[in-house]
Design a protein around this motif. Structure first.
Motif, PDB file in Angstrom:
ATOM      1  N   GLU A 132       3.759  -8.273  -3.330  1.00  0.00           N
ATOM      2  CA  GLU A 132       3.278  -7.484  -3.977  1.00  0.00           C
ATOM      3  C   GLU A 132       2.067  -6.545  -3.414  1.00  0.00           C
ATOM      4  O   GLU A 132       0.799  -8.022  -3.845  1.00  0.00           O
TER       5      GLU A 132
ATOM      6  N   THR B 105       4.962  -0.584  -1.739  1.00  0.00           N
ATOM      7  CA  THR B 105       3.576  -1.282  -2.602  1.00  0.00           C
ATOM      8  C   THR B 105       4.611  -2.929  -3.211  1.00  0.00           C
ATOM      9  O   THR B 105       4.596  -4.037  -3.695  1.00  0.00           O
ATOM     10  N   TYR B 106       5.836  -3.457  -2.348  1.00  0.00           N
ATOM     11  CA  TYR B 106       6.921  -4.119  -3.062  1.00  0.00           C
ATOM     12  C   TYR B 106       7.740  -4.656  -1.121  1.00  0.00           C
ATOM     13  O   TYR B 106       8.229  -3.745  -0.857  1.00  0.00           O
TER      14      TYR B 106
END
Length: 169
Positions: free
Chosen positions: A97, A77-78
């Motif tokens: 993100e 997610t990042y």
């Protein structure tokens, strides 16, 4: 392509809130961009990681900025990416993100690019956009970009990666 009412409502809410998002006056030049994809988040994550790897070389070919990218941190997610300008050696930090909205098979990507040096000639919008374009994500099915001058002052003067590398400052 069918767009759900929830996605439309989310998009409209973002448009209302966008003018409120602005960089602090004392902070380094920054740019915030949101992309929405009709893809699961795993696809843009992997595409951007592959593009950073492809542009991790220390020498640029035909462009000024198609090199010297480094993946600093990554997860599902990042992504944290460092870019060093080959001409000024100034650095920029790019944060991506990835959040799936409540609608299945969609992904919202929030990108922030911050220049760490005052002598930078890099356009923060172009640093994020060029990674998206280089990875092919700007041509993905259902892609939408959300960005305005308050979110990204550099976008007003940006000319980047449309048909190759063109920079306007």
């Amino acid at each position: 392509m069918s767009i759900t009412p929830h996605l439309i409502a989310s998009f409209l809410m973002l448009l209302v809130l966008l003018p409120l998002i602005n960089a602090d006056a004392g902070s380094p030049p920054a740019c915030r961009v949101i992309w929405i994809f009709k893809l699961t988040c795993a696809e843009p994550v992997e595409a951007l990681k592959a593009q950073v790897k492809a542009w991790s070389t220390m020498s640029c070919k035909d462009s000024q900025e198609e090199c010297m990218y480094e993946l600093v941190k990554d997860s599902a997610t990042y992504l944290q990416i460092k870019h060093t300008s080959p001409s000024t050696h100034s650095t920029s930090e790019l944060i991506f993100e990835f959040n799936p909205p409540s609608a299945p098979n969609f992904c919202r990507v929030k990108a922030t690019s911050t220049t760490k040096s005052s002598n930078s000639t890099s356009n923060n919008y172009c640093l994020t956009y060029n990674l998206m374009a280089g990875s092919g994500l700007t041509k993905a099915q259902g892609v939408r970009e959300i960005c305005n001058e308050n979110m990204c002052p550099a976008k007003k003067t940006a000319t980047c990666a449309k048909d190759g590398w063109m920079w306007t400052y």
